[in-house]
Scaffold this active site. Structure first.
Site, PDB file in Angstrom:
ATOM      1  N   LYS A 292     -12.685  -2.425   6.015  1.00 27.20           N
ATOM      2  CA  LYS A 292     -11.919  -3.350   6.846  1.00 27.20           C
ATOM      3  C   LYS A 292     -12.381  -3.304   8.301  1.00 27.20           C
ATOM      4  CE  LYS A 292      -8.666  -3.428   3.322  1.00 27.20           C
ATOM      5  NZ  LYS A 292      -7.895  -2.543   2.472  1.00 27.20           N
TER       6      LYS A 292
ATOM      7  N   TRP B 275       0.834  -1.210   0.000  1.00 34.34           N
ATOM      8  CA  TRP B 275       0.000   0.000   0.000  1.00 34.34           C
ATOM      9  C   TRP B 275       0.865   1.255   0.000  1.00 34.34           C
ATOM     10  CZ3 TRP B 275      -4.266  -0.898  -2.098  1.00 34.34           C
ATOM     11  CH2 TRP B 275      -4.940  -2.103  -1.879  1.00 34.34           C
TER      12      TRP B 275
ATOM     13  N   ASP C 271      -2.245   6.259   6.530  1.00 36.37           N
ATOM     14  CA  ASP C 271      -3.250   5.384   5.920  1.00 36.37           C
ATOM     15  C   ASP C 271      -3.626   4.324   6.952  1.00 36.37           C
ATOM     16  OD1 ASP C 271      -4.734   3.532   4.553  1.00 36.37           O
ATOM     17  OD2 ASP C 271      -3.276   3.207   2.946  1.00 36.37           O
TER      18      ASP C 271
END
Ligand SMILES: *Cc1c(COP(=O)(O)O)cnc(C)c1O
Length: 359
Positions: free
Chosen positions: A194, A101, A170
């Protein structure tokens, strides 16, 4: 048979929340409408959104000088919105490269400015976070971006770098899993699917003074100011996602808040790591000890030829979506807030039986 879903995302939601949503599906609170059918500008939905924001502020202790934005486009859209909004006339931003990511965030930021990669863990397949003393930060960077929990590698760290530039995190796969001091950050963002709610909602928490200095040509919808000035109602927000997220926030409050969630998350992660470490090498976790994630736990089998049998038998036992990401191999168990301790116990029992069967 009880089913436990270990998906990395979209992921398991609390049963109580799904049951409440089911009960309210056809008629929310005597309104005669489903939440999905309501105008986002009507008093019912405005109330739902305001309550969700207030509850998130309370749960995370978000200071008054931060805006909470309910957006769309996923965390991936933030990879572009962050440089567009936060470069603020500067030419460089600092990025940590600790996994898949991070890499995506970096390649998007390069479209808008120079990226200074302060450190990388590529030398060990992104299995750790390099020590802060080795980072090469740029004091003139517009901000420092990092991923406190790399969902794919299962690499997490909870300490914050010492720097004068705004920190941008993030938190897609770790938000609400442990307490954080929001005042230490310039911006926190997370895709909801999530640890919050359904896919389609993205939450951004941003310090007010960082808003309103976009690069030339920034589209209206990609300007934080547009959403901040309009309480996330410039256009139609993801209404049902906000509603479900709001139910999750209320449940977390009833359960004792983030500090209580953290205790359960520690217990769950300890149980699973102990099973891996205690397997005499049958299972192995590739992550450095000090960076083991509490949320996403990758593990490999000594004999990768058994991977297929493991996944198949786990499914038959009601343990779903354990196949690991292709970049790590093996298995990955995502054990977000909504995964009960019983689910991890069931997984550990299965792992022990499988290892005994194939020893
Ligand atoms: C899942 C994930 C993303 C991507 O989220 P989307 O909402 O699908 O864009 C980004 N960062 C992290 C850390 C993630 O776990």
């Amino acid at each position: 048979m009880t089913i436990y879903n270990f998906s990395a995302g979209p992921a398991v939601l609390p049963k109580e929340v799904l049951q409440q949503a089911q009960a309210e599906m056809m008629d929310w609170n005597g309104s005669g409408m489903s939440v999905m059918e309501m105008s986002h500008r009507g008093k019912e939905f405005m109330g739902i959104a305001a309550q969700a924001e207030a509850d998130l502020r309370e749960l995370m202790g978000i200071p008054a000088n931060y805006k909470v934005l309910f957006l769309q486009g996923g965390a991936s859209q933030q990879f572009a919105m962050i440089p567009m909004n936060l470069l603020r006339g500067k030419t460089t931003a600092d990025y940590l490269n600790t996994g898949e990511w991070s890499k995506k965030a970096i390649s998007e930021a390069k479209k808008f400015g120079a990226v200074n990669v302060v450190t990388t863990s590529a030398d060990k397949n992104f299995s750790y976070v390099p020590e802060f003393s080795t980072w090469k930060c740029d004091p003139n960077a517009a901000y420092l971006h990092f991923t406190p929990n790399e969902t794919i590698g299962g690499v997490e760290f909870d300490w914050l770098p010492t720097t004068d530039v705004p920190l941008v995190a993030d938190m897609s796969s770790c938000i609400l899993s442990r307490p954080v001091d929001v005042s230490k950050y310039g911006l926190i963002y997370a895709g909801a699917q999530k640890n919050i709610g359904p896919a389609g909602l993205t939450i951004v928490i941003v310090r007010e003074d960082l808003i309103g200095q976009t690069v030339a040509g920034t589209p209206t919808m990609l300007d934080y100011k547009t959403h901040a000035d309009n309480d996330s109602m410039y256009n139609t927000p993801p209404t049902y996602g906000i509603y479900i997220a709001g139910l999750v926030f209320q449940l977390l409050k009833r359960k004792g808040g983030i500090a209580a969630m953290e205790q359960t998350n520690i217990a769950k992660a300890n149980l699973l790591y102990a099973a891996i470490d205690g397997s005499n090498g049958f299972y192995n976790c590739p992550t450095a000890l000090e960076n083991r994630s509490r949320m996403n736990i990758p593990f490999t089998l000594k004999d990768s030829g058994l991977d297929g049998a493991f996944v198949k038998q786990a499914e038959a036992a009601g343990l779903l979506q354990l196949k690991g990401h292709r970049s790590v191999g093996g298995m990955r168990a995502s054990i977000y807030n909504a995964m009960p301790l019983e689910g991890v116990q069931a997984l550990v029992t299965f792992m022990q039986a499988f290892a005994a069967q194939h020893a």
